[in-house]
Design a protein around this motif. Structure first.
Motif, PDB file in Angstrom:
ATOM      1  N   TYR A  41     -11.545  -0.064  -0.205  1.00 51.50           N
ATOM      2  CA  TYR A  41     -10.407   0.151  -0.766  1.00 51.50           C
ATOM      3  C   TYR A  41      -9.349   0.816   0.594  1.00 51.50           C
ATOM      4  CZ  TYR A  41     -12.028  -0.394  -5.183  1.00 51.50           C
ATOM      5  OH  TYR A  41     -12.554  -0.781  -6.398  1.00 51.50           O
ATOM      6  N   SER A  77      -5.486   2.491   1.781  1.00 52.40           N
ATOM      7  CA  SER A  77      -4.228   2.809   1.565  1.00 52.40           C
ATOM      8  C   SER A  77      -3.569   3.297   2.826  1.00 52.40           C
ATOM      9  CB  SER A  77      -4.673   4.125   0.676  1.00 52.40           C
ATOM     10  OG  SER A  77      -5.425   5.167   1.305  1.00 52.40           O
ATOM     11  N   TYR A 107      -9.486   3.807   4.844  1.00 54.33           N
ATOM     12  CA  TYR A 107     -10.229   2.948   3.780  1.00 54.33           C
ATOM     13  C   TYR A 107     -11.277   4.197   3.408  1.00 54.33           C
ATOM     14  CZ  TYR A 107     -14.164   2.674   7.174  1.00 54.33           C
ATOM     15  OH  TYR A 107     -15.040   2.767   8.249  1.00 54.33           O
ATOM     16  N   GLU A 141      -3.714   2.409  -3.518  1.00 55.41           N
ATOM     17  CA  GLU A 141      -4.924   2.035  -2.868  1.00 55.41           C
ATOM     18  C   GLU A 141      -5.168   0.803  -3.528  1.00 55.41           C
ATOM     19  OE1 GLU A 141      -8.453   4.704  -1.771  1.00 55.41           O
ATOM     20  OE2 GLU A 141      -8.774   3.938  -4.040  1.00 55.41           O
ATOM     21  N   LEU A 145       0.973  -1.196  -0.062  1.00 56.14           N
ATOM     22  CA  LEU A 145      -0.027  -0.023  -0.108  1.00 56.14           C
ATOM     23  C   LEU A 145       0.761   1.360   0.051  1.00 56.14           C
ATOM     24  CD1 LEU A 145      -2.833  -1.104   2.451  1.00 56.14           C
ATOM     25  CD2 LEU A 145      -2.914  -0.970  -0.032  1.00 56.14           C
TER      26      LEU A 145
END
Length: 101
Positions: free
Chosen positions: A79, A81, A71, A39, A35
């Motif tokens: 998703y 990151s 998220y 993402e 990450l």
């Protein structure tokens, strides 16, 4: 240098130890590294790391609770990151240290 020692308060000490605990786990290191600049969905992470989705979700929950990942939801897909540039720098420096000749 005549600086007076300032002890670390208990809350900060706990958070620092939890951050190092997060970085002490190979699966969490792999997730954070994945990450680093992008993402990905839970499914993408699981697929790329060849892990089951349940394990990835568990590790992401741990990292999210420490505010190391964030998220966003897009429909039914979540998703993730990275959420802490400081920790990502520590991770990169650790990788650099481990791989230098």
């Amino acid at each position: 240098m005549d600086e007076t020692y300032q002890p670390i308060d208990e809350e900060t000490l706990f958070l620092v130890s939890q951050t190092f605990k997060a970085l002490a786990d190979p699966t969490r290191i792999r997730i954070l590294h994945l990450l680093f600049n992008r993402e990905l969905s839970v499914n993408n992470i699981a697929e790329q790391l060849q892990l089951n989705q349940s394990n990835v979700s568990h590790q992401l929950r741990f990292l999210k609770n420490l505010r190391l990942v964030k998220y966003r939801r897009d429909g039914k897909t979540i998703y993730y990151s990275q959420d802490d540039e400081h920790v990502m720098k520590i991770l990169q420096q650790s990788i650099d240290h481990a791989t230098h000749a």
